[in-house]
Design a protein around this motif. Structure first.
Motif, PDB file in Angstrom:
ATOM      1  N   GLY A  95       8.150 -14.343  22.980  1.00 26.72           N
ATOM      2  CA  GLY A  95       6.931 -13.865  21.966  1.00 26.72           C
ATOM      3  C   GLY A  95       6.281 -12.458  22.027  1.00 26.72           C
ATOM      4  O   GLY A  95       5.940 -11.998  21.014  1.00 26.72           O
TER       5      GLY A  95
ATOM      6  N   ASN B 187       8.621 -17.286  21.268  1.00 23.26           N
ATOM      7  CA  ASN B 187       7.589 -17.789  19.904  1.00 23.26           C
ATOM      8  C   ASN B 187       8.651 -17.376  18.801  1.00 23.26           C
ATOM      9  O   ASN B 187       9.770 -16.931  18.843  1.00 23.26           O
ATOM     10  CB  ASN B 187       6.535 -16.929  19.942  1.00 23.26           C
TER      11      ASN B 187
ATOM     12  N   ARG C 276       1.217 -21.746  21.445  1.00 24.08           N
ATOM     13  CA  ARG C 276       1.631 -20.917  22.446  1.00 24.08           C
ATOM     14  C   ARG C 276       0.706 -19.760  22.636  1.00 24.08           C
ATOM     15  O   ARG C 276       0.204 -19.238  21.658  1.00 24.08           O
ATOM     16  CB  ARG C 276       3.000 -20.364  21.740  1.00 24.08           C
TER      17      ARG C 276
ATOM     18  N   GLY D   4       0.534 -16.872  20.164  1.00 21.53           N
ATOM     19  CA  GLY D   4       0.421 -16.993  18.777  1.00 21.53           C
ATOM     20  C   GLY D   4      -0.744 -16.239  18.329  1.00 21.53           C
ATOM     21  O   GLY D   4      -0.658 -15.650  17.279  1.00 21.53           O
TER      22      GLY D   4
END
Ligand code: G16
Length: 557
Positions: free
Chosen positions: A43, A83, A142, A145
């Protein structure tokens, strides 16, 4: 006279793009690829990708005359630190394949070139910049995010697109919203364009379908510590006593919990229930697991001998397809409405055999996008991946037939009503764990099946899925719906030779499109043989790929 366009229509916002792009620079050493389900990696390295996806989504909407395009920020079954992001086309389906390459190109353009690469793309794709642009987006739970949403929003601002934030929700809700927004006020209206509309539509259809049936015993749901938890809680309120839920793994705030020792992928790959359910499940009690964004579903139970039995995507497909075929016949539509099933190479050989005796069955490469398109070729297409990802599609002409058909007996009329309610229950835009779960519960209620009876429809061949970490998974290339390797050369022959030594032996190898691994699948008549075959093939893959001999995982033979 029409020649190649020399300039683009409308205003290209050079300044805005350069300004916002400078806030989201791409690290030089990183390369990204739009894979099985969009971009997916750690991510923390995705900031530039999200910005550029925002730009692309905005342009996709312009290209489609201002229709709303969706963006989902999730890495689904992957670990919490990963992610990802994928685009959703206006009918709620996955992004058109040709644009996947554009997404990859734009994500990899250098910071200096980005604006020029984008200009060329807009010109070559003949995107009219004066068109409106609308994008709806959502994310899962997450931790990365929140900041990725900001990067996406900057991409929308750079193009001047209208954004709608659908907040923290599941992938299937986002797909539903996209179609609901785009069909609003048309004769294909899909439902109210809100989360409430999603719940209303599904729960009303469910109530109608189970009305008059015996009370359904509580269902244990493992929410994978993900976004499925809050959404399942809300759904429970709409369903009330019609289907009581007992929710587990609902902690979306403790770091590291997402998909960790729980969730549909854990159950499928480990072939056991999440440890958090140990001692919870009564013998024969139905339980199911969602994945991190609630688009996959895995059922299971513990039998009388205390054995764990899994009811995966193949078992769901057979249950649902057989039920629909019966209803179509009972409604007097067997001649006009053909039902087919779509699977991938991961489908258990026993399920394919069971289905192929009754229905047309097709095999496609992994990835919902492939199965979805193949299922559209049937009047009613049931598609499921063994990992629990799937849905049912009713073609537009079938929907019309179901609406207009004049039943000639009360039995036909009942079956027709059930079919029409099913079209409302099923999320036809994408695989949806919660909608699929209600669908399974409907079939079980109609057939008066327990999990045990459902499981006994056919017996799975023992199978094993192994992940192999290799230096370069892109060295592995496949053909024949991923059932055969074409590269590295010679490896397929070795796998074929090995399979011949196992009764019912079948194995294949393919690079994952969502994780940095090569996946090995094997099945055989005996459990010990399926395991041995899988680990032997995994060992061959590891050696062939030049894996460090000192790090050769121990369980590989
Ligand atoms: C995604 C895709 C699925 C696919 C899965 C695994 O699921 O939507 O169609 O089966 O990845 O793909 P691969 O084997 O290429 O890694 P999800 O639930 O992670 O979005």
């Amino acid at each position: 006279m029409s020649g190649p366009p020399v300039s683009i229509r409308g205003h290209f916002p050079h300044k805005e793009i350069e300004h916002y792009s400078s806030l989201h620079p791409k690290a030089r050493h990183l390369q990204f690829s739009y894979g099985t389900a969009g971009f997916r990696t750690l991510g923390v390295v995705l900031d530039s990708v999200l910005f550029r996806v925002g730009v692309l989504a905005a342009l996709r909407s312009k290209k489609l005359d201002g229709k709303t395009v969706g963006v989902m920020i999730t890495a689904s079954h992957n670990p919490e630190e990963d992610n990802g992001v994928k685009l959703v086309d206006p009918r709620g389906e996955m992004l058109e394949a040709a644009w996947e390459a554009h997404a990859t190109n734009l994500a990899n353009a250098s910071n200096e070139d980005f604006s020029d690469v984008l200009y060329d793309f807009v010109r070559d794709s003949r995107i009219d910049m004066s068109k409106p642009s609308r994008v709806v987006y959502a994310r899962d739970t997450r931790p990365t995010g929140e900041s990725l949403v900001k990067a996406l929003e900057d991409g929308l601002k750079a193009i001047g697109a209208e954004g709608r934030d659908a907040g923290i929700t599941t992938t299937p809700v986002l797909h539903y919203l996209v179609r609901a927004i785009n069909t609003k006020g048309t004769k294909e209206e899909y439902g109210e364009d809100s989360e409430d509309g999603y719940f209303q539509k599904m729960s009303e259809a469910f109530r109608k379908l189970v009305s008059g049936r015996p009370r359904i015993p509580p269902l244990v749901i493992d929410c994978a510590n993900g976004v499925g938890a809050p959404i399942a809680k809300k759904l429970a309120e709409y369903l009330g006593e019609t289907l009581p839920f007992v929710l587990y793994n609902t902690d979306t705030t403790t770091p590291g919990g997402l998909n960790n020792n729980c969730g549909a992928d854990y159950v499928k790959t480990q072939q056991k229930p999440p440890p958090s359910l140990n001692g919870v499940l009564q013998k024969g009690q139905r339980a199911c697991s969602l994945d991190g964004d609630a688009d996959r579903l895995m059922y299971y139970f513990i039998d009388e001998r205390n054995y764990f039995l899994m009811l995966d995507g193949d078992k769901i497909a057979t249950l649902v397809a057989a039920f629909i075929v019966d209803l179509v016949r009972l409604a007097g539509l067997a001649e006009q409405v053909k039902v087919g099933v779509v699977q991938t190479a991961y489908a258990n050989g026993a399920s394919t055999k069971y289905l192929a005796d009754k229905l047309p069955v097709r095999c496609t490469p992994t990835g919902v996008k492939h199965l979805h398109h193949a299922a559209e070729q049937f009047n009613i297409g049931v598609y499921f991946e063994a990992n629990g990802h799937g849905t049912v599609l009713f073609s537009p002409s079938t929907l019309e037939k179901l609406e207009k058909h004049e039943p000639s007996t009360p039995a036909q009329s009942t079956a027709l009503r059930h079919l029409n309610n099913l079209t409302q229950l099923v999320n036809q835009t994408v695989g949806d764990a919660l909608s699929d779960m209600l669908l399974v519960e409907v079939v079980l209620a109609h057939k008066a099946y327990s999990a045990i009876e459902w499981n006994s429809l056919y017996t799975d061949l023992p199978n094993r899925l192994v992940k192999v970490h290799v230096p370069n998974r892109n060295a592995f290339k496949t053909e024949d719906a991923e059932r055969r390797l074409v590269s590295p050369r010679g490896l397929q022959k070795k796998i074929d030779d090995l399979c011949k030594r196992y009764d019912g032996g079948r194995s294949f190898v393919r690079p994952s499109g969502t994780e940095d691994v090569v996946r090995v699948y094997a099945e055989a008549v005996l459990r010990s043989q399926a395991d041995e075959l899988a680990f032997r093939v995994a060992g061959m893959v590891y050696d062939e790929a030049g894996g460090d001999p000192h790090r050769r995982p121990k369980e590989y033979y």
